[in-house]
Design a protein around this motif. Structure first.
Motif, PDB file in Angstrom:
ATOM      1  N   ALA A   1       0.828  -1.217   0.000  1.00 24.28           N
ATOM      2  CA  ALA A   1       0.000   0.000   0.000  1.00 24.28           C
ATOM      3  C   ALA A   1       0.858   1.261   0.000  1.00 24.28           C
ATOM      4  O   ALA A   1       0.424   2.306  -0.483  1.00 24.28           O
ATOM      5  CB  ALA A   1      -0.905  -0.001   1.226  1.00 24.28           C
ATOM      6  N   ALA A   2       2.083   1.171   0.517  1.00 19.46           N
ATOM      7  CA  ALA A   2       2.899   2.377   0.688  1.00 19.46           C
ATOM      8  C   ALA A   2       3.076   3.136  -0.629  1.00 19.46           C
ATOM      9  O   ALA A   2       2.906   4.353  -0.684  1.00 19.46           O
ATOM     10  CB  ALA A   2       4.257   2.007   1.276  1.00 19.46           C
ATOM     11  N   TYR A   3       3.401   2.421  -1.713  1.00 18.04           N
ATOM     12  CA  TYR A   3       3.608   3.113  -2.993  1.00 18.04           C
ATOM     13  C   TYR A   3       2.289   3.703  -3.508  1.00 18.04           C
ATOM     14  O   TYR A   3       2.247   4.856  -3.953  1.00 18.04           O
ATOM     15  CB  TYR A   3       4.198   2.144  -4.050  1.00 18.04           C
ATOM     16  N   ILE A   4       1.224   2.946  -3.416  1.00 15.90           N
ATOM     17  CA  ILE A   4      -0.068   3.431  -3.940  1.00 15.90           C
ATOM     18  C   ILE A   4      -0.486   4.676  -3.171  1.00 15.90           C
ATOM     19  O   ILE A   4      -0.938   5.668  -3.751  1.00 15.90           O
ATOM     20  CB  ILE A   4      -1.140   2.309  -3.885  1.00 15.90           C
ATOM     21  N   ASP A   5      -0.254   4.651  -1.871  1.00 14.30           N
ATOM     22  CA  ASP A   5      -0.606   5.826  -1.066  1.00 14.30           C
ATOM     23  C   ASP A   5       0.292   7.013  -1.396  1.00 14.30           C
ATOM     24  O   ASP A   5      -0.156   8.159  -1.452  1.00 14.30           O
ATOM     25  CB  ASP A   5      -0.491   5.464   0.423  1.00 14.30           C
ATOM     26  N   LYS A   6       1.545   6.726  -1.678  1.00 10.79           N
ATOM     27  CA  LYS A   6       2.486   7.808  -2.000  1.00 10.79           C
ATOM     28  C   LYS A   6       2.075   8.527  -3.290  1.00 10.79           C
ATOM     29  O   LYS A   6       2.220   9.745  -3.421  1.00 10.79           O
ATOM     30  CB  LYS A   6       3.888   7.193  -2.150  1.00 10.79           C
ATOM     31  N   MET A   7       1.547   7.789  -4.237  1.00 12.14           N
ATOM     32  CA  MET A   7       1.262   8.375  -5.549  1.00 12.14           C
ATOM     33  C   MET A   7      -0.213   8.721  -5.779  1.00 12.14           C
ATOM     34  O   MET A   7      -0.560   9.220  -6.842  1.00 12.14           O
ATOM     35  CB  MET A   7       1.685   7.404  -6.673  1.00 12.14           C
ATOM     36  N   SER A   8      -1.090   8.416  -4.812  1.00 13.72           N
ATOM     37  CA  SER A   8      -2.522   8.588  -5.107  1.00 13.72           C
ATOM     38  C   SER A   8      -3.304   9.167  -3.943  1.00 13.72           C
ATOM     39  O   SER A   8      -2.784   9.319  -2.833  1.00 13.72           O
ATOM     40  CB  SER A   8      -3.139   7.226  -5.449  1.00 13.72           C
ATOM     41  N   HIS A   9      -4.572   9.461  -4.223  1.00 13.24           N
ATOM     42  CA  HIS A   9      -5.508   9.835  -3.160  1.00 13.24           C
ATOM     43  C   HIS A   9      -6.542   8.729  -2.959  1.00 13.24           C
ATOM     44  O   HIS A   9      -7.677   8.996  -2.599  1.00 13.24           O
ATOM     45  CB  HIS A   9      -6.220  11.138  -3.531  1.00 13.24           C
ATOM     46  N   TYR A  10      -6.181   7.505  -3.249  1.00 12.89           N
ATOM     47  CA  TYR A  10      -7.145   6.410  -3.131  1.00 12.89           C
ATOM     48  C   TYR A  10      -7.314   5.949  -1.680  1.00 12.89           C
ATOM     49  O   TYR A  10      -8.430   5.661  -1.233  1.00 12.89           O
ATOM     50  CB  TYR A  10      -6.685   5.203  -3.954  1.00 12.89           C
ATOM     51  N   CYS A  11      -6.200   5.846  -0.962  1.00 11.30           N
ATOM     52  CA  CYS A  11      -6.235   5.129   0.318  1.00 11.30           C
ATOM     53  C   CYS A  11      -7.123   5.812   1.367  1.00 11.30           C
ATOM     54  O   CYS A  11      -7.765   5.125   2.175  1.00 11.30           O
ATOM     55  CB  CYS A  11      -4.830   4.936   0.870  1.00 11.30           C
TER      56      CYS A  11
END
Ligand code: FAD
Ligand code: SF4
Length: 511
Positions: free
Chosen positions: A430-440
């Protein structure tokens, strides 16, 4: 002197009006274009992809007629359509007494085989599509005798050969790669320019598709079809990108948000892949814009964009022709799991996947990082059979043509080729997805929890992937950090994470 009568085939992704075929005296030639069912059945396509191809082909037919060319257009509903290349072509040869048949080399292996195996009553000759920077086998020649086919070396050779962003023999601004300046998250209140959308009423073609009972996925408002379907519109989209989007392209290239389906990407892949515009035109126009507005456009935006087209796009084509047909059956990691049902609906509690998939179903488009680090990443972590992953990617995107889809999917995204394209698997927690997005922030799952009812599935599956494939990857120098973190974790935590991942894998359709 009478000229021989020649029949020339134009495939649905060969809509290149600048091809030398269409220059000079046309009196000997008749062109044939056909909408045949088998081309719509080898995979279930997005409805926007079928509409996009058929409408662009029909527009191209009109353009050829306007140029004074003779064209036989066999539509999906045509009573004489036998829905087979061999039969349709031989029928025309018999009817009209052609003396020769010609075609441009297809970009797909499958079609290449079909056309090579045609059994026709006349002489056959082939020619290049004149579309790419490279020839089919150029990459294989460049890397002859080399073990590693690094994109970076190929890209540098292309820049030098074609003198793009060069200062003599040196790269402009002293470096080849400015990637580290790219890739920011999109600020919370940032609104990108609205996407340029076209407005075509394709409802009558849509009716023909329904009548022909062609299966499809995804949604469309066929009265307001928004993709470019001819050269003029493709150039307009390129112009829009050059004037409004390239300024921030690299900066937000990897950013993801639930609020906008299209931000600073070009959305030119469909136009380029069906050859409405040439990659030269795209690259040259963006370099020209940079030269016109050097104070507005930072160099890294332009270098990052050129890299995608002159680098990745040509590289993938070279890999395809170097490794097909074997590439299409690779499964290095022996992944056998089923693609989760919600890949076809977007109905999952995982916000990143829900948005990326629903957007793909709605627009037949997602940008590279959504494809690579959300859907692709999940499929890889979940051990999905690459055949099923391929079918999904080949169907859902408007730009999906096998030479560029399969190399990205099996190669870059699923590591099924064992490392021909990528030097390590593209996986993340999740760390990368959270770093690059506003999804989490709006997800049912908690990005920082590894175990428990609401633990983010990406995180436990990430560790499960590394654990189950440690024999293959523990010695990969690019992955030693990941294994060091895993090895430092206490055994109870490791056990809980593996148990969590296995629970998720067993109930994957309900995530
Ligand atoms: P931009 O981000 O604006 O990039 C500009 C252009 O660069 C694209 O139009 C494309 O022509 C080229 N490009 C960028 N990245 C790549 C790449 N990795 N490989 C080849 N060309 C690239 N691209 C397709 O054209 N068809 C596909 O079927 C396809 N399937 C993909 C599947 C997966 C799993 C992944 C990870 C990537 C895939 N790509 C595919 C590559 C890339 O995601 C798309 O080309 C891009 O998202 C298209 O949108 P765009 O025109 O807005 O691209
Ligand atoms: Fe995706 Fe996990 Fe973030 Fe939810 S918490 S959006 S599942 S990465």
């Amino acid at each position: 002197m009478t000229h021989p009568k020649i029949l020339r085939l134009i495939l649905g992704d060969q809509l290149n009006i600048l091809h030398t075929w269409f220059q000079g005296d046309q009196s000997s030639y008749t062109y044939v274009m056909m909408e045949i069912k088998s081309e719509s059945l080898y995979v279930t396509h997005h409805i926007q992809k079928i509409l996009g191809f058929f409408s662009a082909m029909r527009q191209f037919n009109k353009e050829l007629i306007a140029l004074g060319c003779e064209v036989k257009y066999i539509s999906i509903a045509d009573a004489t359509n036998q829905h087979d290349f061999q039969k349709n072509i031989q029928y025309l040869l018999n009817q009209e007494g052609f003396e020769k048949f010609e075609y441009q080399l297809p970009d797909e292996y499958r079609l290449d085989q079909i056309l090579q195996n045609l059994n026709l009553s006349v002489r056959v000759s082939t020619c290049d599509t004149e579309h790419f920077y490279t020839t089919r086998n150029e990459l294989a020649e460049i890397f002859k005798g080399k073990k590693q086919l690094l994109m970076e070396s190929f890209y540098r050779k292309m820049r030098t050969k074609h003198q793009v962003l060069m200062d003599g023999t040196e790269p402009l601004h002293g470096k080849w790669n400015f990637d580290h300046d790219n890739r920011n998250k999109i600020p919370v209140n940032h609104t990108p320019p609205a996407p340029l959308l076209f407005d075509h009423d394709l409802s009558s073609i849509h009716d023909e598709i329904k009548q022909a009972e062609l299966p499809s996925i995804g949604q469309v408002d066929s009265k307001h079809f928004s993709w470019p379907i001819n050269r003029e519109e493709s150039l307009e989209l390129l112009e829009y990108f050059a004037k409004n989007l390239i300024d921030q392209f690299g900066t937000f290239q990897d950013a993801m948000t639930p609020h906008f389906w299209s931000m600073y990407h070009a959305r030119l892949s469909f136009s380029m892949n069906i050859k409405l515009i040439h990659p030269h035109e795209v690259v040259n126009r963006i370099v020209e814009e940079y030269n016109l507005r050097p104070n507005d456009i930072a160099y890294h935006q332009v270098e990052g964009f050129v890299r995608q087209i002159l680098g990745w796009r040509e590289y993938m084509r070279g890999i395809y022709w170097m490794h097909m047909p074997d590439f299409s059956t690779t499964n290095f990691l022996q992944h056998q799991n089923k693609l989760p049902e919600w890949f076809w609906t977007g109905k999952t509690k995982m916000a990143c996947l829900q948005h990326s998939i629903q957007q793909s179903l709605q627009y037949a488009y997602a940008h590279h990082i959504q494809r690579l680090m959300v859907t692709g990443n999940f499929a890889l972590l979940a051990g999905v059979d690459p055949d099923q992953v391929d079918q999904w990617y080949l169907g859902i995107y408007i730009d999906a043509i096998e030479w560029v889809e399969i190399t990205n999917t099996r190669g870059m995204s699923q590591f099924a080729d064992g490392g021909i394209v990528a030097t390590k698997p593209y996986i993340s927690s999740a760390a990368y997805i959270d770093k690059m997005s506003h999804y989490c922030g709006n997800c049912y799952y908690k990005k920082s929890e590894k175990v428990g009812e609401k633990a983010c599935p990406f995180t436990s599956l990430y560790w499960h992937f590394l654990f189950r494939h440690q024999e293959k990857f523990a010695k990969n120098p690019r992955m030693t950090m990941m294994y060091a973190v895993w090895n430092k974790m206490n055994p109870e935590m490791q056990e809980s994470i593996i148990a969590q991942a296995e629970k998720y894998l067993n109930q994957i359709d309900t995530l």
